[in-house]
Write an enzyme that holds these catalytic residues in place. Structure first.
Site, PDB file in Angstrom:
ATOM      1  N   ASP A 160       0.853  -1.196   0.000  1.00  0.00           N
ATOM      2  CA  ASP A 160       0.000   0.000   0.000  1.00  0.00           C
ATOM      3  C   ASP A 160       0.890   1.248   0.000  1.00  0.00           C
ATOM      4  O   ASP A 160       1.086   1.893   1.028  1.00  0.00           O
ATOM      5  CB  ASP A 160      -0.923  -0.028   1.225  1.00  0.00           C
ATOM      6  CG  ASP A 160      -1.857   1.167   1.275  1.00  0.00           C
ATOM      7  OD1 ASP A 160      -2.068   1.800   0.216  1.00  0.00           O
ATOM      8  OD2 ASP A 160      -2.357   1.470   2.371  1.00  0.00           O
ATOM      9  N   ASP A 196     -14.584  -7.877  -4.670  1.00  0.00           N
ATOM     10  CA  ASP A 196     -14.781  -6.425  -4.634  1.00  0.00           C
ATOM     11  C   ASP A 196     -16.273  -6.142  -4.570  1.00  0.00           C
ATOM     12  O   ASP A 196     -16.921  -5.794  -5.569  1.00  0.00           O
ATOM     13  CB  ASP A 196     -14.139  -5.782  -5.874  1.00  0.00           C
ATOM     14  CG  ASP A 196     -14.302  -4.265  -5.882  1.00  0.00           C
ATOM     15  OD1 ASP A 196     -14.638  -3.698  -4.823  1.00  0.00           O
ATOM     16  OD2 ASP A 196     -14.090  -3.665  -6.963  1.00  0.00           O
ATOM     17  N   GLU A 207     -10.952  -7.717   2.420  1.00  0.00           N
ATOM     18  CA  GLU A 207     -11.268  -8.253   1.094  1.00  0.00           C
ATOM     19  C   GLU A 207     -10.046  -8.917   0.459  1.00  0.00           C
ATOM     20  O   GLU A 207     -10.161  -9.971  -0.179  1.00  0.00           O
ATOM     21  CB  GLU A 207     -11.788  -7.129   0.201  1.00  0.00           C
ATOM     22  CG  GLU A 207     -13.159  -6.606   0.615  1.00  0.00           C
ATOM     23  CD  GLU A 207     -13.546  -5.340  -0.125  1.00  0.00           C
ATOM     24  OE1 GLU A 207     -14.755  -5.109  -0.317  1.00  0.00           O
ATOM     25  OE2 GLU A 207     -12.634  -4.578  -0.524  1.00  0.00           O
ATOM     26  N   HIS A 317      31.398 -22.906  21.507  1.00  0.00           N
ATOM     27  CA  HIS A 317      32.844 -22.887  21.289  1.00  0.00           C
ATOM     28  C   HIS A 317      33.284 -21.470  20.940  1.00  0.00           C
ATOM     29  O   HIS A 317      32.630 -20.780  20.157  1.00  0.00           O
ATOM     30  CB  HIS A 317      33.214 -23.837  20.148  1.00  0.00           C
ATOM     31  CG  HIS A 317      34.677 -23.870  19.824  1.00  0.00           C
ATOM     32  ND1 HIS A 317      35.628 -24.260  20.731  1.00  0.00           N
ATOM     33  CD2 HIS A 317      35.357 -23.556  18.691  1.00  0.00           C
ATOM     34  CE1 HIS A 317      36.822 -24.214  20.175  1.00  0.00           C
ATOM     35  NE2 HIS A 317      36.681 -23.775  18.941  1.00  0.00           N
ATOM     36  N   ASN A 318      34.409 -21.024  21.540  1.00  0.00           N
ATOM     37  CA  ASN A 318      34.926 -19.672  21.272  1.00  0.00           C
ATOM     38  C   ASN A 318      33.781 -18.655  21.284  1.00  0.00           C
ATOM     39  O   ASN A 318      33.554 -17.912  20.328  1.00  0.00           O
ATOM     40  CB  ASN A 318      35.649 -19.622  19.924  1.00  0.00           C
ATOM     41  CG  ASN A 318      36.968 -20.373  19.955  1.00  0.00           C
ATOM     42  OD1 ASN A 318      37.499 -20.685  21.022  1.00  0.00           O
ATOM     43  ND2 ASN A 318      37.509 -20.673  18.793  1.00  0.00           N
ATOM     44  N   GLU A 347      32.844 -20.435  26.587  1.00  0.00           N
ATOM     45  CA  GLU A 347      34.306 -20.447  26.610  1.00  0.00           C
ATOM     46  C   GLU A 347      34.860 -19.032  26.694  1.00  0.00           C
ATOM     47  O   GLU A 347      34.370 -18.127  26.006  1.00  0.00           O
ATOM     48  CB  GLU A 347      34.856 -21.143  25.374  1.00  0.00           C
ATOM     49  CG  GLU A 347      34.621 -22.639  25.388  1.00  0.00           C
ATOM     50  CD  GLU A 347      35.330 -23.359  24.260  1.00  0.00           C
ATOM     51  OE1 GLU A 347      35.396 -24.595  24.318  1.00  0.00           O
ATOM     52  OE2 GLU A 347      35.812 -22.686  23.328  1.00  0.00           O
ATOM     53  N   ASP A 349      38.641 -17.380  26.414  1.00  0.00           N
ATOM     54  CA  ASP A 349      40.086 -17.473  26.197  1.00  0.00           C
ATOM     55  C   ASP A 349      40.730 -16.223  26.783  1.00  0.00           C
ATOM     56  O   ASP A 349      40.624 -15.137  26.215  1.00  0.00           O
ATOM     57  CB  ASP A 349      40.395 -17.575  24.703  1.00  0.00           C
ATOM     58  CG  ASP A 349      40.059 -18.939  24.134  1.00  0.00           C
ATOM     59  OD1 ASP A 349      39.525 -19.770  24.888  1.00  0.00           O
ATOM     60  OD2 ASP A 349      40.326 -19.166  22.942  1.00  0.00           O
ATOM     61  N   GLU A 396      40.017 -20.730  29.326  1.00  0.00           N
ATOM     62  CA  GLU A 396      41.295 -21.053  28.680  1.00  0.00           C
ATOM     63  C   GLU A 396      42.282 -20.026  29.212  1.00  0.00           C
ATOM     64  O   GLU A 396      42.386 -18.916  28.713  1.00  0.00           O
ATOM     65  CB  GLU A 396      41.165 -20.967  27.158  1.00  0.00           C
ATOM     66  CG  GLU A 396      40.297 -22.046  26.549  1.00  0.00           C
ATOM     67  CD  GLU A 396      40.941 -23.420  26.641  1.00  0.00           C
ATOM     68  OE1 GLU A 396      42.174 -23.516  26.542  1.00  0.00           O
ATOM     69  OE2 GLU A 396      40.201 -24.396  26.837  1.00  0.00           O
ATOM     70  N   LYS A 444      35.115 -23.716  35.194  1.00  0.00           N
ATOM     71  CA  LYS A 444      35.956 -24.831  34.752  1.00  0.00           C
ATOM     72  C   LYS A 444      37.366 -24.322  34.510  1.00  0.00           C
ATOM     73  O   LYS A 444      37.598 -23.402  33.720  1.00  0.00           O
ATOM     74  CB  LYS A 444      35.415 -25.449  33.469  1.00  0.00           C
ATOM     75  CG  LYS A 444      36.360 -26.492  32.864  1.00  0.00           C
ATOM     76  CD  LYS A 444      35.941 -26.903  31.471  1.00  0.00           C
ATOM     77  CE  LYS A 444      37.011 -27.755  30.799  1.00  0.00           C
ATOM     78  NZ  LYS A 444      38.132 -26.958  30.268  1.00  0.00           N
ATOM     79  N   LYS A 446      41.863 -25.486  35.649  1.00  0.00           N
ATOM     80  CA  LYS A 446      42.747 -26.331  36.444  1.00  0.00           C
ATOM     81  C   LYS A 446      42.580 -25.999  37.925  1.00  0.00           C
ATOM     82  O   LYS A 446      42.154 -24.895  38.286  1.00  0.00           O
ATOM     83  CB  LYS A 446      44.200 -26.117  36.021  1.00  0.00           C
ATOM     84  CG  LYS A 446      44.522 -26.638  34.628  1.00  0.00           C
ATOM     85  CD  LYS A 446      44.609 -28.133  34.633  1.00  0.00           C
ATOM     86  CE  LYS A 446      45.036 -28.665  33.288  1.00  0.00           C
ATOM     87  NZ  LYS A 446      45.215 -30.125  33.289  1.00  0.00           N
ATOM     88  N   SER A 528      38.913 -32.319  27.985  1.00  0.00           N
ATOM     89  CA  SER A 528      38.580 -31.710  26.702  1.00  0.00           C
ATOM     90  C   SER A 528      39.334 -32.464  25.616  1.00  0.00           C
ATOM     91  O   SER A 528      40.559 -32.599  25.686  1.00  0.00           O
ATOM     92  CB  SER A 528      38.968 -30.231  26.680  1.00  0.00           C
ATOM     93  OG  SER A 528      38.213 -29.505  27.622  1.00  0.00           O
ATOM     94  N   ASN A 681       9.129 -24.695 -11.078  1.00  0.00           N
ATOM     95  CA  ASN A 681       8.264 -23.526 -10.866  1.00  0.00           C
ATOM     96  C   ASN A 681       7.133 -23.813  -9.886  1.00  0.00           C
ATOM     97  O   ASN A 681       5.970 -23.514 -10.140  1.00  0.00           O
ATOM     98  CB  ASN A 681       7.679 -23.053 -12.204  1.00  0.00           C
ATOM     99  CG  ASN A 681       8.731 -22.524 -13.146  1.00  0.00           C
ATOM    100  OD1 ASN A 681       9.754 -21.997 -12.710  1.00  0.00           O
ATOM    101  ND2 ASN A 681       8.501 -22.669 -14.441  1.00  0.00           N
ATOM    102  N   ASP A 710      16.216 -25.361  -3.446  1.00  0.00           N
ATOM    103  CA  ASP A 710      15.835 -24.969  -4.802  1.00  0.00           C
ATOM    104  C   ASP A 710      16.809 -25.614  -5.772  1.00  0.00           C
ATOM    105  O   ASP A 710      18.010 -25.337  -5.739  1.00  0.00           O
ATOM    106  CB  ASP A 710      15.874 -23.442  -4.928  1.00  0.00           C
ATOM    107  CG  ASP A 710      15.559 -22.978  -6.337  1.00  0.00           C
ATOM    108  OD1 ASP A 710      14.708 -23.605  -6.979  1.00  0.00           O
ATOM    109  OD2 ASP A 710      16.172 -21.989  -6.783  1.00  0.00           O
TER     110      ASP A 710
END
Length: 761
Positions: A160, A196, A207, A317-318, A347, A349, A396, A444, A446, A528, A681, A710
């Site tokens: 519109d 209409d 409509e 991860h990372n 994680e 680092d 890490e 987590k 050591k 890990s 199509n 597709d």
């Protein structure tokens, strides 16, 4: 504490939405103290926020030609909240709005950066925050009828152009083509004139909705309706009960049938007679009640009182990366997005930063850096928004002792009592349950031996395993040193007691062998293992791997060669009982589809209880070998048709040549793939009616994934939509698969119509 709208203000949500439709001038903030004056407004479709630049002499605007009007989709908004402008950085502080604020922020579901805006006064900011919240909340619990009306309204108002709330024949024809309705112009004209009613040559929204419904007739649905209904053109309550119990395989009584009729039947006389018309039956099939996914699994339904090792855990991860692992940006938004998607394992680092402040980034690369402190603040704000269950912070740690102490101080100050302590885990011989650690954050890292103040520990350095030649060339001076470190497998770093004291449930320990772990490790020891090594263990020692993961947590992380942040196949490691399969949440791909599908169940809380065969000591199984026959089932998937697929990208035509790929991912014996032929199509409506059978040796571990593509014989086929779910979350019978885009976003009303049967052989 996140800023909230003042509840005392007499601001009705709907009134705020109406106010948003008037142009509002706000200042958009970007990094580097840049400010841009913008004019924002909500379109009448209530789905799109458009904005355009404005000139303002006080702002550092360039003299270039202003860009055209652009837009944000409300459906892509994840959260909106009041925020505070900080004088230190001239940036919005997204976590600390205290009292009235004239700033607010919008975060998105996809990779769109968070939008920070400054209003001229607090009332305007609160109006927009409350208005957007109202729009988001109005979607919650909406019926398929509401959803369809909203979708049609969105397209109608976009077409519109003169905003007179009406479409003439030319506008309606163009819109139907954009909606992929493949009807000839002459046929559209004929139907246009029928609806209409005033004969004035244009249609209002109601409509046009009637025209759209007439043109989207589906013969396969009518054929099913005629087959399961009594003569007379309607489905009685008795017909519906028989259909639900015999075809849909659901428990149903008179109350269930009455609810379905009252919810989906739109014709008053038919509803009054406790019947369904074809229209009502179609709406039922397209609704949550007719979904292939069991929406009872949108709620938490599994036992959450078992040890942590008995659960699959949604893992990132990372987490700090928004793109690749060589040059991509690091940001706290990576943590926000992962947590919002249900990840419970993050994680970090950590490296020494300037000014004594630790930073997080992908070491020895060109990725940008983000302050450790900012990441912890973001985690504090978002840790328990999507789930109440514990969050793991995997450190890490490459920092000096001094900056490790700073890390510890930041975590204690910001996270406080949320940090899991020894008092939360009284029995070190058994892992605690997710239920017992609700609202807790597990560190987590050591851990030093008892009564040791500071000592050297081995460093499990995942970042050192990058295998990209460009990175190696850039780090030529370090190449020999890094190679020696990898050969030794152990690099020594000093660990501060302050950081060690935060570690209990998840103590990082190098993996030697399953026998070594059984003899030497405690339940709290966590290893890990790189993807490549784990794959070898799965092939050679699957039974031992499963036995190991019944007691201890294991993290699998991607191979070093995945510098583009691609993802591994998680189901390979789930089949061996591995709880933590770390995924790059920023990368949309088939593997991420499976991960998000896996953790959609159980209320999306990020924890999924493993099958009994992977957690009970008395059950011995090798998922790489023969599985006892008692678990076997046959899954039949009949792909009947597709409906209203999106247009393929990068093509001049809007009509796709679709085909459907159906995959099973689980234990090796169950992995399989079949596909339909492609239909030329037929992007709007393709009919296949093709049955596929998949024998499943262990259906409890199997994932079912649909992908609609597709067909393109010259290049890689475009993905039009996908959906993945656990076999345990499947509803049988005649079902719709409501497709998602490659990032997991809703692309309604795009769907597949299928028939599902899961039976013993």
């Amino acid at each position: 504490m996140r800023g909230r709208v003042d509840e005392k203000l007499p601001m009705d949500g709907e009134a705020c939405v109406q106010a948003m439709m008037n142009e509002t001038t706000m200042t958009k903030l970007r990094a580097g103290k840049k400010k841009f004056k913008r004019s924002y407004r909500l379109q009448k479709d209530r789905e799109t926020i458009v904005y355009s630049p404005t000139r303002h002499s006080a702002l550092p605007e360039c003299t270039k030609r202003l860009p055209a009007e652009q837009a944000y989709d409300v459906s892509n908004i994840l959260e909106v909240f009041l925020s505070t402008l900080t004088s230190r950085s001239s940036r919005v502080d997204r976590e600390k709005a205290v009292g009235p604020s004239n700033c607010f922020s919008i975060s998105y579901k996809d990779q769109t950066p968070t939008l920070d805006l400054i209003c001229t006064n607090p009332e305007t900011a609160q109006t927009w925050v409350r208005g957007i919240q109202h729009l988001i909340q109005s979607r919650t619990g909406e019926t398929i009828v509401n959803k369809k009306e909203r979708w049609i309204s969105e397209f109608f108002h976009a077409a519109d152009k003169n905003q007179n709330e009406r479409l003439d024949l030319k506008e309606a024809t163009g819109l139907l083509k954009r909606m992929n309705v493949p009807i000839s112009s002459s046929h559209i004209k004929e139907r246009f004139q029928e609806v209409d009613q005033n004969g004035n040559g244009d249609l209002d929204l109601e409509e046009f909705g009637q025209l759209y419904r007439q043109l989207t007739f589906r013969q396969e649905v009518e054929d099913l309706f005629n087959r399961v209904s009594s003569p007379g053109g309607t489905m009685t309550m008795q017909d519906l009960h028989r259909f639900l119990t015999q075809e849909q395989k659901v428990q149903a009584d008179a109350e269930t049938c009455k609810r379905i009729i009252n919810t989906y039947e739109q014709i008053g006389d038919v509803k009054a007679n406790d019947c369904l018309s074809l229209q009502g039956f179609t709406l039922y099939l397209e609704s949550k009640d007719g979904d292939i996914y069991n929406h009872a699994h949108d709620q938490e339904y599994q036992d959450m009182t078992q040890p942590l090792s008995h659960y699959f855990i949604a893992s990132s991860h990372n987490t700090y990366l928004l793109e690749d692992q060589l040059r991509g940006p690091s940001s706290k938004e990576g943590y926000i997005r992962a947590l919002q998607k249900g990840s419970r394992f993050l994680e970090l680092d950590c490296w020494d930063g300037e000014g004594g402040e630790p930073v997080i980034y992908h070491g020895h690369t060109l990725t940008s850096k983000v302050l450790f402190k900012e990441v912890i603040e973001a985690i504090n704000d978002y840790a328990f928004k999507a789930s109440p269950y514990p969050v793991f912070l995997s450190l890490e740690n490459h920092c000096s002792v001094e900056q490790q102490r700073t890390m510890s101080a930041h975590m204690r100050r910001i996270l406080g009592s949320q940090i899991c302590t020894d008092s939360d885990t009284p029995d070190p011989s058994v892992l605690p349950s997710p239920h017992s650690l609700r609202g807790k954050i597990i560190i987590k890292n050591k851990k030093l031996p008892p009564d040791v103040l500071e000592d050297e520990v081995s460093d499990e350095d995942e970042a050192a395993e990058i295998e990209d030649p460009e990175v190696q060339a850039r780090m030529q001076a370090e190449k020999e040193k890094r190679r020696k470190e990898l050969e030794k497998k152990k690099k020594k770093i000093k660990l501060a007691k302050e950081l060690s004291d935060l570690v209990n449930v998840s103590q990082a320990k190098h993996f030697h062998s399953f026998q070594h772990s059984q003899e030497k490790d405690m339940a709290c020891n966590m290893s890990s293992i790189t993807e490549n090594k784990a794959m070898d263990l799965v092939k050679r020692q699957a039974a031992d791997f499963i036995n190991h993961t019944k007691r201890q947590l294991v993290k699998i992380y991607p191979a070093g060669g995945r510098v583009d942040s691609s993802n591994m196949d998680p189901h390979v490691f789930w089949a061996a009982g591995c709880q933590i399969v770390a995924m790059n949440y920023q990368t949309p791909c088939d593997q991420m589809d499976l991960n998000l599908g896996k953790f959609r169940q159980n209320g999306g809380c990020g924890y999924v209880l493993k099958p009994e065969v992977l957690r009970k000591d008395y059950l011995k199984i090798d998922t790489s070998g023969k599985i006892p026959d008692k678990y076997r089932k046959n899954l039949t998937v009949r792909v009947i048709s597709s409906f209203q697929l999106p247009s393929p990208s990068e093509k001049s035509t809007s009509s796709a040549d679709p085909y459907v790929k159906v995959q099973i991912c689980g234990i090796p014996a169950d992995c399989a793939e079949q596909r339909t032929e492609w239909k030329k199509n037929s992007g709007f409506h393709a009919v296949w009616n093709v049955a596929m059978t998949f024998p499943l040796a262990l259906p409890e571990l199997a994932m079912l994934r649909f992908e609609v593509k597709d067909h393109d014989s010259m290049t890689a086929s475009d993905m039009l939509g996908q959906f993945a779910l656990p076999v345990d979350s499947i509803q049988q019978g005649y079902r719709h698969v409501h497709l998602l885009d490659k990032r997991g976003g809703d692309i309604s009303p795009a769907s597949l119509f299928v028939y599902i049967s899961l039976q013993a052989p």
